[in-house]
Scaffold this motif. Structure first.
Motif, PDB file in Angstrom:
ATOM      1  N   TRP A 202      12.383   4.109  11.956  1.00 43.18           N
ATOM      2  CA  TRP A 202      11.304   4.953  12.464  1.00 43.18           C
ATOM      3  C   TRP A 202      10.950   4.651  13.912  1.00 43.18           C
ATOM      4  O   TRP A 202      10.749   5.557  14.708  1.00 43.18           O
ATOM      5  N   PHE A 203      10.791   3.379  14.238  1.00 49.16           N
ATOM      6  CA  PHE A 203      10.215   2.987  15.526  1.00 49.16           C
ATOM      7  C   PHE A 203      11.190   2.309  16.486  1.00 49.16           C
ATOM      8  O   PHE A 203      10.827   2.002  17.619  1.00 49.16           O
ATOM      9  N   GLY A 204      12.408   2.026  16.024  1.00 46.25           N
ATOM     10  CA  GLY A 204      13.402   1.414  16.895  1.00 46.25           C
ATOM     11  C   GLY A 204      13.159  -0.060  17.172  1.00 46.25           C
ATOM     12  O   GLY A 204      13.737  -0.620  18.105  1.00 46.25           O
ATOM     13  N   MET A 205      12.299  -0.683  16.380  1.00 40.59           N
ATOM     14  CA  MET A 205      11.997  -2.109  16.524  1.00 40.59           C
ATOM     15  C   MET A 205      11.437  -2.631  15.209  1.00 40.59           C
ATOM     16  O   MET A 205      11.053  -1.841  14.354  1.00 40.59           O
ATOM     17  N   SER A 206      11.367  -3.944  15.097  1.00 43.02           N
ATOM     18  CA  SER A 206      10.817  -4.549  13.878  1.00 43.02           C
ATOM     19  C   SER A 206       9.290  -4.400  13.873  1.00 43.02           C
ATOM     20  O   SER A 206       8.685  -4.179  14.929  1.00 43.02           O
TER      21      SER A 206
ATOM     22  N   LEU B  23       0.822  -1.222   0.000  1.00 44.38           N
ATOM     23  CA  LEU B  23       0.000   0.000   0.000  1.00 44.38           C
ATOM     24  C   LEU B  23       0.849   1.262   0.000  1.00 44.38           C
ATOM     25  O   LEU B  23       0.481   2.258  -0.610  1.00 44.38           O
ATOM     26  N   LEU B  24       1.965   1.221   0.700  1.00 43.93           N
ATOM     27  CA  LEU B  24       2.826   2.400   0.816  1.00 43.93           C
ATOM     28  C   LEU B  24       3.839   2.509  -0.318  1.00 43.93           C
ATOM     29  O   LEU B  24       4.651   3.418  -0.341  1.00 43.93           O
ATOM     30  N   GLY B  25       3.774   1.587  -1.267  1.00 45.85           N
ATOM     31  CA  GLY B  25       4.616   1.701  -2.452  1.00 45.85           C
ATOM     32  C   GLY B  25       6.043   1.231  -2.283  1.00 45.85           C
ATOM     33  O   GLY B  25       6.901   1.577  -3.084  1.00 45.85           O
ATOM     34  N   PHE B  26       6.308   0.443  -1.241  1.00 45.12           N
ATOM     35  CA  PHE B  26       7.646  -0.129  -1.104  1.00 45.12           C
ATOM     36  C   PHE B  26       7.739  -1.315  -2.055  1.00 45.12           C
ATOM     37  O   PHE B  26       6.853  -2.149  -2.104  1.00 45.12           O
ATOM     38  N   ASN B  27       8.821  -1.384  -2.806  1.00 46.41           N
ATOM     39  CA  ASN B  27       9.009  -2.480  -3.758  1.00 46.41           C
ATOM     40  C   ASN B  27       9.507  -3.744  -3.072  1.00 46.41           C
ATOM     41  O   ASN B  27       9.323  -4.835  -3.577  1.00 46.41           O
ATOM     42  N   ASP B  28      10.142  -3.566  -1.932  1.00 46.99           N
ATOM     43  CA  ASP B  28      10.806  -4.679  -1.269  1.00 46.99           C
ATOM     44  C   ASP B  28      10.438  -4.703   0.212  1.00 46.99           C
ATOM     45  O   ASP B  28      10.710  -3.737   0.927  1.00 46.99           O
TER      46      ASP B  28
ATOM     47  N   PHE C  58      11.206  -2.066   3.538  1.00 52.63           N
ATOM     48  CA  PHE C  58      10.206  -1.529   4.463  1.00 52.63           C
ATOM     49  C   PHE C  58      10.589  -1.850   5.908  1.00 52.63           C
ATOM     50  O   PHE C  58      10.539  -0.991   6.779  1.00 52.63           O
ATOM     51  N   ARG C  59      10.988  -3.076   6.168  1.00 52.47           N
ATOM     52  CA  ARG C  59      11.354  -3.481   7.531  1.00 52.47           C
ATOM     53  C   ARG C  59      12.545  -2.681   8.051  1.00 52.47           C
ATOM     54  O   ARG C  59      12.589  -2.297   9.223  1.00 52.47           O
ATOM     55  N   ARG C  60      13.508  -2.425   7.189  1.00 48.51           N
ATOM     56  CA  ARG C  60      14.689  -1.633   7.581  1.00 48.51           C
ATOM     57  C   ARG C  60      14.283  -0.207   7.945  1.00 48.51           C
ATOM     58  O   ARG C  60      14.703   0.341   8.963  1.00 48.51           O
ATOM     59  N   ILE C  61      13.443   0.401   7.114  1.00 51.78           N
ATOM     60  CA  ILE C  61      12.981   1.768   7.371  1.00 51.78           C
ATOM     61  C   ILE C  61      12.084   1.796   8.609  1.00 51.78           C
ATOM     62  O   ILE C  61      12.175   2.712   9.424  1.00 51.78           O
TER      63      ILE C  61
END
Length: 115
Positions: free
Chosen positions: A99-103, A83-88, A92-95
């Motif tokens: 953002w949140f300091g956790m998975s 939905l957010l347009g991440f290809n991979d 997304f998990r890395r970003i």
């Protein structure tokens, strides 16, 4: 003071609003500038004058949407990624971790504990 802040960040808020309203597409700075009837350089300069940048606004919108999807919907991480347009999904998990300091799974676990 808040009104003054908003008046000083008119372009930033226009870009943020636009990105929220059409978040399923990956917009470029040039495309946003076109939608706002200005050149890419003018948009860049105006955002800079407001101590903002397209990348920071884009990142902030995606972070807010992620948080909203996780707290307000039953969407999976892969659905949110799409939905957010991440290809991979790994990107997304890395970003997400930045953002949140956790998975994402750790974040979901903390939400479940609060309920």
């Amino acid at each position: 003071r808040t009104i003054q802040h908003e008046q000083n960040n008119v372009i930033t808020e226009k870009v943020r609003s636009f990105l929220f309203s059409s978040h399923t597409r990956n917009w470029t700075l040039l495309e946003i500038a076109d939608k706002l009837n200005m050149s890419e350089r003018s948009l860049y300069r105006k955002l800079n004058q407001e101590n903002s940048s397209y990348k920071s606004i884009y990142d902030d919108v995606r972070k807010s949407l992620t948080q909203n999807y996780l707290t307000e919907t039953d969407l999976s991480i892969n659905q949110i990624t799409e939905l957010l347009g991440f290809n991979d999904p790994s990107n997304f998990r890395r970003i997400f971790k930045r953002w949140f300091g956790m998975s994402p799974n750790q974040y979901i676990a903390t939400l479940n504990k609060k309920q």
